[in-house]
Scaffold this motif. Structure first.
Motif, mmCIF file in Angstrom:
data_model
loop_
_atom_site.group_PDB
_atom_site.id
_atom_site.type_symbol
_atom_site.label_atom_id
_atom_site.label_comp_id
_atom_site.label_asym_id
_atom_site.label_seq_id
_atom_site.Cartn_x
_atom_site.Cartn_y
_atom_site.Cartn_z
ATOM 1 N N ASP A 1 25.670 52.105 62.265
ATOM 2 C CA ASP A 1 26.924 52.592 61.674
ATOM 3 C C ASP A 1 27.662 53.482 62.658
ATOM 4 O O ASP A 1 28.876 53.386 62.806
ATOM 5 C CB ASP A 1 26.647 53.345 60.365
ATOM 6 C CG ASP A 1 26.126 52.409 59.280
ATOM 7 O OD1 ASP A 1 26.527 51.224 59.279
ATOM 8 O OD2 ASP A 1 25.308 52.853 58.455
ATOM 9 N N SER A 2 26.927 54.333 63.348
ATOM 10 C CA SER A 2 27.556 55.232 64.324
ATOM 11 C C SER A 2 27.435 54.702 65.750
ATOM 12 O O SER A 2 27.989 55.284 66.682
ATOM 13 C CB SER A 2 26.907 56.621 64.253
ATOM 14 O OG SER A 2 25.530 56.535 64.589
ATOM 15 N N ARG B 1 21.336 44.272 64.377
ATOM 16 C CA ARG B 1 20.978 45.312 63.395
ATOM 17 C C ARG B 1 19.595 45.020 62.799
ATOM 18 O O ARG B 1 18.764 45.911 62.668
ATOM 19 C CB ARG B 1 22.028 45.361 62.286
ATOM 20 C CG ARG B 1 21.789 46.464 61.251
ATOM 21 C CD ARG B 1 22.749 46.325 60.080
ATOM 22 N NE ARG B 1 24.125 46.446 60.438
ATOM 23 C CZ ARG B 1 24.830 47.582 60.398
ATOM 24 N NH1 ARG B 1 24.252 48.686 59.981
ATOM 25 N NH2 ARG B 1 26.098 47.598 60.746
#
Length: 197
Positions: free
Chosen positions: A125-126, A98
């Motif tokens: 997140d998705s 990330r």
């Protein structure tokens, strides 16, 4: 000689009352079989592990997986710390990926000026990559799914009729490598570097 063990024993017990279990451990180790030193040593070591376990779980909740992993490595075998250590190892990879890949990236063809408004937005997140493109006559958005292979490699799918793209992290830029070079839209895309916006 008779008083020294007693003094050390009393000192170690004072340290326990102050909550300094770490400092009490070597004293009880030195005392060996004196009175209940072995039991007190075990109590201190368990209490230290319990405190570290609580701290590591809190770090996990805060998604500081790297720090939590280091603590779980110290207390292997305590309660479910081995299972949580594995969970943290996976979380640490996601955390690093990330940090490395998250956010918006723009195309830069080597030796060429990019005339379009276009970018990739990598969303953890998705677990999707949104590609936005706009020219004077065209505007579209494409969304691709990706999986984390490592902290420095993502694998995206859905490119060019379900083709696969390997996205390598190179520090200041990322590099898109098509699994099948023929899937690249042009010769330039075979060497596609993206720079963070």
């Amino acid at each position: 000689p008779v008083l020294v063990p007693m003094i050390n024993y009393n000192t170690a017990n004072k340290l326990i009352k102050q909550g300094d279990y770490q400092a009490a451990v070597p004293v009880f180790q030195f005392l060996g079989d004196y009175r209940d030193s072995a039991e007190m040593l075990e109590f201190c070591e368990l209490t230290i592990k319990e405190e570290k376990y609580i701290q590591a779980k809190k770090l996990m909740e805060e998604k500081s997986f790297g720090k939590a992993l280091a603590i779980f490595n110290e207390i292997q075998g305590y309660l479910d710390s081995d299972e949580l250590r594995e969970e943290c190892a996976e979380g640490a990879i996601v955390e690093s990926a990330r940090d490395n890949f998250g956010g918006k990236w723009i195309w830069n063809y080597p030796g060429m000026i990019n005339p379009y408004d276009q970018y990739y937005n990598i969303d953890f997140d998705s677990m999707t990559i949104e590609f936005f493109f706009q020219s004077s006559s065209t505007e579209f958005t494409r969304t691709y799914e990706f999986a984390i292979d490592s902290a420095t490699l993502l694998v995206a799918t859905g490119f060019r009729d379900e083709g696969k793209v390997y996205i390598h992290y190179l520090g200041d830029e990322i590099f898109l490598e098509y699994a099948d070079k023929s899937d690249a839209a042009s010769k330039y895309e075979e060497y596609l570097y993206l720079h963070r916006i």
